[in-house]
Design a protein around this motif. Sequence first.
Motif, PDB file in Angstrom:
ATOM      1  N   GLY A 113       0.769  -1.228   0.000  1.00 43.29           N
ATOM      2  CA  GLY A 113       0.000   0.000   0.000  1.00 43.29           C
ATOM      3  C   GLY A 113       0.802   1.280   0.000  1.00 43.29           C
ATOM      4  O   GLY A 113       0.224   2.368  -0.112  1.00 43.29           O
ATOM      5  N   THR A 114       2.134   1.196   0.098  1.00 46.03           N
ATOM      6  CA  THR A 114       2.949   2.418   0.066  1.00 46.03           C
ATOM      7  C   THR A 114       2.810   3.098  -1.309  1.00 46.03           C
ATOM      8  O   THR A 114       3.068   2.473  -2.336  1.00 46.03           O
ATOM      9  CB  THR A 114       4.431   2.109   0.309  1.00 46.03           C
ATOM     10  N   PRO A 115       2.434   4.375  -1.350  1.00 43.58           N
ATOM     11  CA  PRO A 115       2.340   5.059  -2.646  1.00 43.58           C
ATOM     12  C   PRO A 115       3.740   5.326  -3.215  1.00 43.58           C
ATOM     13  O   PRO A 115       4.651   5.720  -2.482  1.00 43.58           O
ATOM     14  CB  PRO A 115       1.626   6.372  -2.328  1.00 43.58           C
ATOM     15  N   THR A 159      -1.327  12.105  -2.761  1.00 45.89           N
ATOM     16  CA  THR A 159      -0.961  10.748  -2.352  1.00 45.89           C
ATOM     17  C   THR A 159      -0.065  10.686  -1.124  1.00 45.89           C
ATOM     18  O   THR A 159       0.018   9.640  -0.474  1.00 45.89           O
ATOM     19  CB  THR A 159      -0.222  10.038  -3.501  1.00 45.89           C
ATOM     20  N   GLN A 160       0.652  11.794  -0.851  1.00 40.87           N
ATOM     21  CA  GLN A 160       1.664  11.791   0.211  1.00 40.87           C
ATOM     22  C   GLN A 160       2.702  10.679  -0.029  1.00 40.87           C
ATOM     23  O   GLN A 160       3.212  10.069   0.915  1.00 40.87           O
ATOM     24  CB  GLN A 160       1.015  11.609   1.592  1.00 40.87           C
ATOM     25  N   ALA A 161       2.989  10.429  -1.284  1.00 41.23           N
ATOM     26  CA  ALA A 161       3.941   9.366  -1.621  1.00 41.23           C
ATOM     27  C   ALA A 161       5.318   9.672  -1.033  1.00 41.23           C
ATOM     28  O   ALA A 161       5.835  10.777  -1.216  1.00 41.23           O
ATOM     29  CB  ALA A 161       4.055   9.220  -3.136  1.00 41.23           C
ATOM     30  N   PRO A 162       5.944   8.710  -0.337  1.00 40.39           N
ATOM     31  CA  PRO A 162       7.250   8.953   0.258  1.00 40.39           C
ATOM     32  C   PRO A 162       8.411   8.792  -0.719  1.00 40.39           C
ATOM     33  O   PRO A 162       9.554   9.101  -0.379  1.00 40.39           O
ATOM     34  CB  PRO A 162       7.335   7.896   1.359  1.00 40.39           C
ATOM     35  N   VAL A 163       8.130   8.301  -1.944  1.00 44.78           N
ATOM     36  CA  VAL A 163       9.214   7.996  -2.878  1.00 44.78           C
ATOM     37  C   VAL A 163       8.735   8.186  -4.313  1.00 44.78           C
ATOM     38  O   VAL A 163       7.565   7.977  -4.631  1.00 44.78           O
ATOM     39  CB  VAL A 163       9.731   6.552  -2.657  1.00 44.78           C
ATOM     40  N   ILE A 164       9.662   8.611  -5.163  1.00 43.76           N
ATOM     41  CA  ILE A 164       9.409   8.698  -6.603  1.00 43.76           C
ATOM     42  C   ILE A 164      10.547   7.996  -7.315  1.00 43.76           C
ATOM     43  O   ILE A 164      11.717   8.099  -6.925  1.00 43.76           O
ATOM     44  CB  ILE A 164       9.284  10.170  -7.063  1.00 43.76           C
ATOM     45  N   ALA A 194       9.775  16.658   0.948  1.00 41.47           N
ATOM     46  CA  ALA A 194      10.683  15.702   1.609  1.00 41.47           C
ATOM     47  C   ALA A 194      10.519  14.297   1.048  1.00 41.47           C
ATOM     48  O   ALA A 194      10.532  13.301   1.779  1.00 41.47           O
ATOM     49  CB  ALA A 194      10.452  15.707   3.122  1.00 41.47           C
ATOM     50  N   THR A 195      10.374  14.210  -0.273  1.00 42.54           N
ATOM     51  CA  THR A 195      10.165  12.940  -0.961  1.00 42.54           C
ATOM     52  C   THR A 195      11.498  12.324  -1.349  1.00 42.54           C
ATOM     53  O   THR A 195      12.374  12.997  -1.907  1.00 42.54           O
ATOM     54  CB  THR A 195       9.315  13.162  -2.229  1.00 42.54           C
ATOM     55  N   LEU A 196      11.653  11.040  -1.096  1.00 43.79           N
ATOM     56  CA  LEU A 196      12.873  10.331  -1.473  1.00 43.79           C
ATOM     57  C   LEU A 196      12.899  10.112  -2.984  1.00 43.79           C
ATOM     58  O   LEU A 196      11.922   9.641  -3.568  1.00 43.79           O
ATOM     59  CB  LEU A 196      12.957   8.989  -0.746  1.00 43.79           C
ATOM     60  N   LEU A 197      14.012  10.443  -3.617  1.00 45.62           N
ATOM     61  CA  LEU A 197      14.202  10.240  -5.045  1.00 45.62           C
ATOM     62  C   LEU A 197      15.004   8.972  -5.284  1.00 45.62           C
ATOM     63  O   LEU A 197      16.128   8.832  -4.795  1.00 45.62           O
ATOM     64  CB  LEU A 197      14.939  11.424  -5.666  1.00 45.62           C
ATOM     65  N   GLN A 221      18.378  19.658  -2.137  1.00 50.12           N
ATOM     66  CA  GLN A 221      18.961  20.364  -1.005  1.00 50.12           C
ATOM     67  C   GLN A 221      18.749  19.616   0.307  1.00 50.12           C
ATOM     68  O   GLN A 221      19.644  19.573   1.158  1.00 50.12           O
ATOM     69  CB  GLN A 221      18.349  21.769  -0.893  1.00 50.12           C
ATOM     70  N   THR A 222      17.573  19.026   0.483  1.00 47.63           N
ATOM     71  CA  THR A 222      17.245  18.388   1.767  1.00 47.63           C
ATOM     72  C   THR A 222      16.675  16.981   1.630  1.00 47.63           C
ATOM     73  O   THR A 222      16.786  16.193   2.567  1.00 47.63           O
ATOM     74  CB  THR A 222      16.222  19.254   2.541  1.00 47.63           C
ATOM     75  N   SER A 223      16.065  16.667   0.512  1.00 55.22           N
ATOM     76  CA  SER A 223      15.407  15.363   0.383  1.00 55.22           C
ATOM     77  C   SER A 223      16.419  14.225   0.274  1.00 55.22           C
ATOM     78  O   SER A 223      17.500  14.389  -0.312  1.00 55.22           O
ATOM     79  CB  SER A 223      14.499  15.342  -0.846  1.00 55.22           C
ATOM     80  N   PRO A 224      16.086  13.047   0.797  1.00 58.04           N
ATOM     81  CA  PRO A 224      16.969  11.887   0.651  1.00 58.04           C
ATOM     82  C   PRO A 224      16.945  11.365  -0.778  1.00 58.04           C
ATOM     83  O   PRO A 224      15.996  11.612  -1.527  1.00 58.04           O
ATOM     84  CB  PRO A 224      16.372  10.875   1.637  1.00 58.04           C
TER      85      PRO A 224
END
Length: 402
Positions: A113-115, A159-164, A194-197, A221-224
């Motif tokens: 279910g993780t977006p 979606t508030q997806a944590p990763v792209i 703050a989305t992880l790339l 600059q700040t995202s992981p």
Amino acid sequence: MKTPTAPSPRLASRIDKLTGSVARDILSRTQDKEIISFAGGLPDASLWRDLKLPEVPPSAFQYGPSEGERSLREILARRSKGLGLPANADTTLITSGSQQGLDLAAKLILEPGTPIILEAPSYLAAIQVFKLFQADLHSLPLDSEGICPRALDRLLNETQAPVIYLNPTFQNPSGTSYSLERRKQIAAVLDKHATLLLEDDPYRDIAYDAPPPPPIASFLQTSPWIYLASVSKTLIPGLRLGSLTCSPELFSPLLKLKQAADLHSNRPAQFIATQMLADPAVNQARIDGLCQHYRQKRDLMQTLLAAHFSGLASWEVPSGGMFFWLRFTQRIDLAQALNDTLSRGVAFMPGAPFFADPEDVGTSMRLNFSLVSPERMEEGIRILAAVVRDLHQTAACAESAS
């Protein structure tokens, strides 16, 4: 006496989500050397026909460090640093091809279910991995410069997806290379959320017109971030070596996942790669020759497509990588087209498996130009166009009859 039926084993629920690779299935059907294959993303084997590999010291036959050989990590970290990434050997992991990097990243980030956001179309083996881990896949369409930053911002809000996951340089399958401005805009959006790339970059060195812009990760600059690279496309694919460079806070868990997966990547292969990459000037000269070789094949395929597919499809001339992406003017049955072309000795990749969302799928086709010899390319494109044209005519007749 009847033999008792063995009970079915209890498998993990995620196996229901496991899909096969259409590309690998087609490759298994095209092992016959008589097949003209535009299907896979295979380098031209003639480039290493007379290659003499460096000797491997006996020390390479022992178990080694999970993160990979220090000397190879230093070489690949310098390359990443030269692209603007804050990389060093201590945040660089040697993987068994960049595909393992995708697997490790998915294990680190994804739960059922993780977006996750990706391009449409996108790399089909990445879609395969993300579906296995039961992620909730959301796609954004590509234009000539990449995905739209405003659309990305809206989708992240929704979606508030944590990763792209992005493949912004000579993308597989579309060949798209994101513009410099678009890369900066996307990085700013990711920083905002703050989305992880997860950036996949295996084709960067195969550039025909001009060097591509720096990776998107270099503008964060700040995202992981996690940056995947490979030597398969420019060295020897059978070595199965890739690299993963990442934000410092992600390295330790990724290393532990690597340890759990395979202890370490092939050590003799790492020693071979280290020696072949050790001299930057020699390595660059080899890449320049490879690019010249593939540029000639790209230009030939463009000439042949213009001659045989005009009116049937539209496409852009790729500025790097290994693929043309054809979008057809009329819907046709590409499964039938593949069966017809295989019966006539030609293979291609239908476009549908490159889309996570079936609603995004049009009628498209990926054609690889790096593998087939120039002598056979003309025959293959002619056969392919003849099959497509016949199916177009059949579809048009059926439409007029209804």
